[in-house]
Structure formats: structure tokens, C-alpha cells
Motif scaffolding. Sequence first.
Motif, PDB file in Angstrom:
ATOM      1  N   ALA A 141       0.745  -1.189  -0.042  1.00  0.00           N
ATOM      2  CA  ALA A 141       0.038   0.023  -0.080  1.00  0.00           C
ATOM      3  C   ALA A 141       0.917   1.287   0.089  1.00  0.00           C
ATOM      4  O   ALA A 141       0.312   2.166  -0.397  1.00  0.00           O
ATOM      5  CB  ALA A 141      -0.993  -0.159   1.333  1.00  0.00           C
ATOM      6  N   ASP A 142       2.224   1.085   0.273  1.00  0.00           N
ATOM      7  CA  ASP A 142       3.100   2.534   0.509  1.00  0.00           C
ATOM      8  C   ASP A 142       3.620   2.514  -0.635  1.00  0.00           C
ATOM      9  O   ASP A 142       4.798   3.497  -0.681  1.00  0.00           O
ATOM     10  CB  ASP A 142       3.693   2.331   1.870  1.00  0.00           C
ATOM     11  CG  ASP A 142       4.719   1.307   1.894  1.00  0.00           C
ATOM     12  OD1 ASP A 142       4.758   0.162   0.751  1.00  0.00           O
ATOM     13  OD2 ASP A 142       5.342   0.942   2.802  1.00  0.00           O
ATOM     14  N   GLY A 143       3.476   1.641  -1.689  1.00  0.00           N
ATOM     15  CA  GLY A 143       4.187   1.720  -2.853  1.00  0.00           C
ATOM     16  C   GLY A 143       5.530   0.594  -2.954  1.00  0.00           C
ATOM     17  O   GLY A 143       6.018   0.694  -4.110  1.00  0.00           O
ATOM     18  N   ARG A 144       5.980   0.362  -1.880  1.00  0.00           N
ATOM     19  CA  ARG A 144       7.189  -0.550  -1.926  1.00  0.00           C
ATOM     20  C   ARG A 144       6.804  -1.878  -2.757  1.00  0.00           C
ATOM     21  O   ARG A 144       5.902  -2.555  -2.781  1.00  0.00           O
ATOM     22  CB  ARG A 144       7.838  -1.080  -0.509  1.00  0.00           C
ATOM     23  CG  ARG A 144       8.419   0.132   0.124  1.00  0.00           C
ATOM     24  CD  ARG A 144       8.868  -0.460   1.507  1.00  0.00           C
ATOM     25  NE  ARG A 144       7.516  -0.788   2.459  1.00  0.00           N
ATOM     26  CZ  ARG A 144       7.863  -1.567   3.359  1.00  0.00           C
ATOM     27  NH1 ARG A 144       8.959  -1.870   3.879  1.00  0.00           N
ATOM     28  NH2 ARG A 144       6.885  -1.689   4.138  1.00  0.00           N
ATOM     29  N   ILE A 145       7.852  -2.297  -3.737  1.00  0.00           N
ATOM     30  CA  ILE A 145       7.871  -3.462  -4.398  1.00  0.00           C
ATOM     31  C   ILE A 145       8.530  -4.607  -3.442  1.00  0.00           C
ATOM     32  O   ILE A 145       9.519  -4.268  -3.087  1.00  0.00           O
ATOM     33  CB  ILE A 145       8.457  -3.025  -5.796  1.00  0.00           C
ATOM     34  CG1 ILE A 145       7.786  -2.053  -6.428  1.00  0.00           C
ATOM     35  CG2 ILE A 145       8.666  -4.643  -6.263  1.00  0.00           C
ATOM     36  CD1 ILE A 145       8.451  -1.966  -7.894  1.00  0.00           C
ATOM     37  N   VAL A 146       7.876  -5.713  -3.509  1.00  0.00           N
ATOM     38  CA  VAL A 146       8.417  -6.719  -2.654  1.00  0.00           C
ATOM     39  C   VAL A 146       8.349  -8.102  -3.263  1.00  0.00           C
ATOM     40  O   VAL A 146       7.570  -8.234  -4.352  1.00  0.00           O
ATOM     41  CB  VAL A 146       7.687  -6.746  -1.240  1.00  0.00           C
ATOM     42  CG1 VAL A 146       7.796  -5.504  -0.525  1.00  0.00           C
ATOM     43  CG2 VAL A 146       6.174  -6.956  -1.414  1.00  0.00           C
ATOM     44  N   ALA A 147       9.016  -9.074  -2.859  1.00  0.00           N
ATOM     45  CA  ALA A 147       8.889 -10.323  -3.351  1.00  0.00           C
ATOM     46  C   ALA A 147       8.308 -11.239  -2.064  1.00  0.00           C
ATOM     47  O   ALA A 147       8.651 -11.144  -0.927  1.00  0.00           O
ATOM     48  CB  ALA A 147      10.292 -11.100  -3.751  1.00  0.00           C
ATOM     49  N   ILE A 148       7.264 -12.025  -2.442  1.00  0.00           N
ATOM     50  CA  ILE A 148       6.305 -12.680  -1.512  1.00  0.00           C
ATOM     51  C   ILE A 148       6.473 -14.059  -1.955  1.00  0.00           C
ATOM     52  O   ILE A 148       5.990 -14.680  -2.858  1.00  0.00           O
ATOM     53  CB  ILE A 148       4.785 -12.270  -1.700  1.00  0.00           C
ATOM     54  CG1 ILE A 148       4.746 -10.464  -1.065  1.00  0.00           C
ATOM     55  CG2 ILE A 148       4.163 -13.106  -0.689  1.00  0.00           C
ATOM     56  CD1 ILE A 148       3.288  -9.998  -1.238  1.00  0.00           C
ATOM     57  N   LYS A 149       7.150 -14.657  -0.730  1.00  0.00           N
ATOM     58  CA  LYS A 149       7.334 -16.322  -1.132  1.00  0.00           C
ATOM     59  C   LYS A 149       6.231 -17.046  -0.429  1.00  0.00           C
ATOM     60  O   LYS A 149       6.044 -16.990   0.852  1.00  0.00           O
ATOM     61  CB  LYS A 149       8.664 -16.674  -0.400  1.00  0.00           C
ATOM     62  CG  LYS A 149       8.892 -18.139  -0.683  1.00  0.00           C
ATOM     63  CD  LYS A 149      10.446 -18.383  -0.044  1.00  0.00           C
ATOM     64  CE  LYS A 149      11.071 -19.709  -0.322  1.00  0.00           C
ATOM     65  NZ  LYS A 149      12.298 -19.904  -0.085  1.00  0.00           N
TER      66      LYS A 149
END
Length: 451
Positions: A141-149
Motif C-alpha cells: 500500500a505504501d508503494g514498496r515493491i516486494v517479493a512474497i514467498k
Amino acid sequence: MLFDQFNNIPMLVKDKTLLYFPIMSPLKLFFLLLLILAVVIVTLCLLGIRTPNLAVAAGVTIAVFTGLVLLQKRRNKKKKQGHFERNGGLLLEKQLSAADGAIEKSRIFISRELEAATDGFNESRILGQGGQGTVYKGILADGRIVAIKKSKVDESLLEQFINELVIVSQVNHRNVVKLLGCCLETEVPLLVYEYIPNGTLFNLIQNDNEAESFPFTWSLRLKVATEVAGALAYLHSGLTIPVFHRDIKSTNILLDEKYIAKVSDFGASLSIAIDKTHMTTRVQGTFGYIDPEYFRSSQITDKSDVYSFGVVLLELLTRQKPIPSRGEGEDVYLGLAQRFQTSMEENSLPTILDPQIIDQTNEGEVIAVAKLAQRCIDWDGRRRPTMKEVSIELENIKMSRGGLTIQENYQSPSCTGEEAVVMIDVYDAWTIGSENVKSTSDAYAVLNNTI
């Protein structure tokens, strides 16, 4: 053993009362309410019952609806709490409240956040898939791009997933992929990592199409090797409780936007108490990178990571795969480590090196790294250097150039003294069930006959 701490975590108990009512969303319950209310009103009208009684019937219906909604919420909460406890949430909460440093920066996400971040775990968001599960690209929601395993729905993989969560949450190193948090209230646990955009080292090594747009230079290879060695030295020597990775390979080394190396995938890793001596176990790891001494004896040591890292050095030197595919040459049953040792013993190193790195300006560095790699993949673990020694040597190679030549006569490394060997307890992920297998090359032939 590490997993002893999970033995007292309560498993999810299936409540038989949940079978009395179907699991329905609030919207479906609302339409069910309207249907029930309509049936009640029509029935009362046909029976000629007075209007006040209709209000009573409507009130009763609304009360039933409210009760169903509250019941469903209670059931969902109980179900999520069961998942949370089974997935090691109580243990993690205890660590988060007691620990300091990197672990307190991790957070526990709720499932709705991660479902929204991945567009409901849409297949278009998949970054990669492996033995433990699937990795999705997500936008918080804060715009951060993440990798979700996301782990596979497999009880046998749950311990590995929780193991990765517990270990990585305690690690803080610039060359180890950073854990941002986790979600444990789902059926399978979810780990949220920083997003690493440039893929794996394996892809960079094997992808010749990128040679023109992004040359895979020797200086980059040496930089990556030095960074990975530093991360492993930190895991072995820089933590209060040492960590052995146990699955070092080029596909578990990620490259960020500046091509800084990040060690990832700690599902097979193991924390070991300093006073632990040894314990016999079955083999876990990736074929082609497994320490042959570990393979033969089933005793894992800190030198097992050194061997695996040595194979990664060979990939950087030769741009060849640890185990060649069928049809890639006459030595299809010989791994890269065996072929490299042969080339060193026969004084024919240039025949196996990647032609792109044979250059008069870096010849001394290439020879020094080749000699270091030969020591790392020695079949006798006692003659291998520690990861701390490997890290220091690579740093020194970066800062100096030797006067060696590639045609120099190579001698097999020898051990000048006995080194202490720390052995630890592990659990099995896979094993080759043949007591007659004595080497990894023999095992490869076994695998070809059994797959």
C-alpha cells in the motif's frame, strides 16, 4: 536440534462444529437473509397474519443474520489463529518482543495486505517457482515493491519454511536478502522479502544474450564472489549462533539493481550451537553442489558450504553448469568440480576457463581464484579453507595482481595442520538410497537410471 523449538507449537485442530454451517461470505449471507425474509413475509401474508407480526418476523430474521455473521467472523478468527500458531507465530512473537537489532524491524502482515499486493496471487505476478513454493511480485500500500514467498501446501515443507523465517529474521548483512516481514494467519506461511530486480547469478552466467548489453566482466565476477564469500563468512563467524546455509548455488544468489550479490533461500539452513560437535544425518542439498565428504559420511560441517561456494567459483571461472545436460559433451557423467580438478592436475587450466576472462591484464587474479577454488573443492574437508579465510583471500586478490601465468605448474593443495571440524545435526529433504554410491559422479549415473 533447531526444530526442537517447534515441537510444542500446537497444531491446527479441526473443529467439528464448523461443519454445521457452510462457510459463506457476508455478501452471500446477506442475499440468504433477503431470501429468508421474502419467504417469511410471503408466508405470513398468505396466512393472513397481521402487520405487527411481520415486524417481529423481520426482526427475528435480522437477528439470525447477525448471528450468522458473528459466527462466521468467530470461525474465521479461530481458523486464522490456528494457522498462526501452527506456522510458528507464537515463537516469532516471542522473538520479536525479546530480540533487538534487525529482527525488530520485521513485521507481521495480515493476509488482506498481501492478497491486495499480489492481485490475489495472480499468476502474472509469479517471479519464480521452486521446491519449497512460489515467489510473487507484490506492491504494498505504501508503494514498496516486494517479493512474497508462498509455501506449498505440504506439511513436510512447513518446518523448512518456518526455519527460513526464524533464521533470516536474525540476519542483518548487506549481501543477504532482507526479510521485511511475514504473514502466518494463512493456511501456508508467507514471507515478504525485499525485491531484487536483476534475477539470479545463474541466469547471468548462462545468458549469453546479455553479453552485448551488459558484459559479464571479470571484475564483476570477482566482485560477486567476494560479496558472497563475505556473506557466508558472516553467517559462519559473525553471528552469536552460527548458521550453515547448506544450499549455496548460483540460483540462490540474487543480483540487485547495482548488481550487488544477495544470498537467498534459507529453507535448508541450520543454526548450530557453538558447543555442538557432530551428528550423523541424511543428505540435503542440490546435486552438483553437495560436498562429497558430506555425501559419503552424512556429517555436515562448516566446510560443506565452502565446497558449494567453490563450485560457484568454478561457474564464474568457466561459465559452465555444475552438472552438464545430456548431449553437452563426452564428460556428461563428470561434474564441473571433477573436470576442473583434472584440468588443474594436467596443467591445462585454459582449456576449461571461459575464453572471455583469459586476458593478460587479469591473468594473475584468474590464477589466484582458480587455486582458491581448487582448495575449496578438495575432497578432504580438513584441507579446505574456512569461509572467513576465503573471504579475506578474495579481498586480497581484488587489491593486488600477481606475476603468475596460466601455464604455471599447479600442485594439489596440502594441509599444514589439523583444523577443527564442527559437525551438526540436520534433517532430511532428499537422499539417494544406495549404499554402494561412493562419489557424486556415481550418484549422477544412479539418478539417470532412476528418473
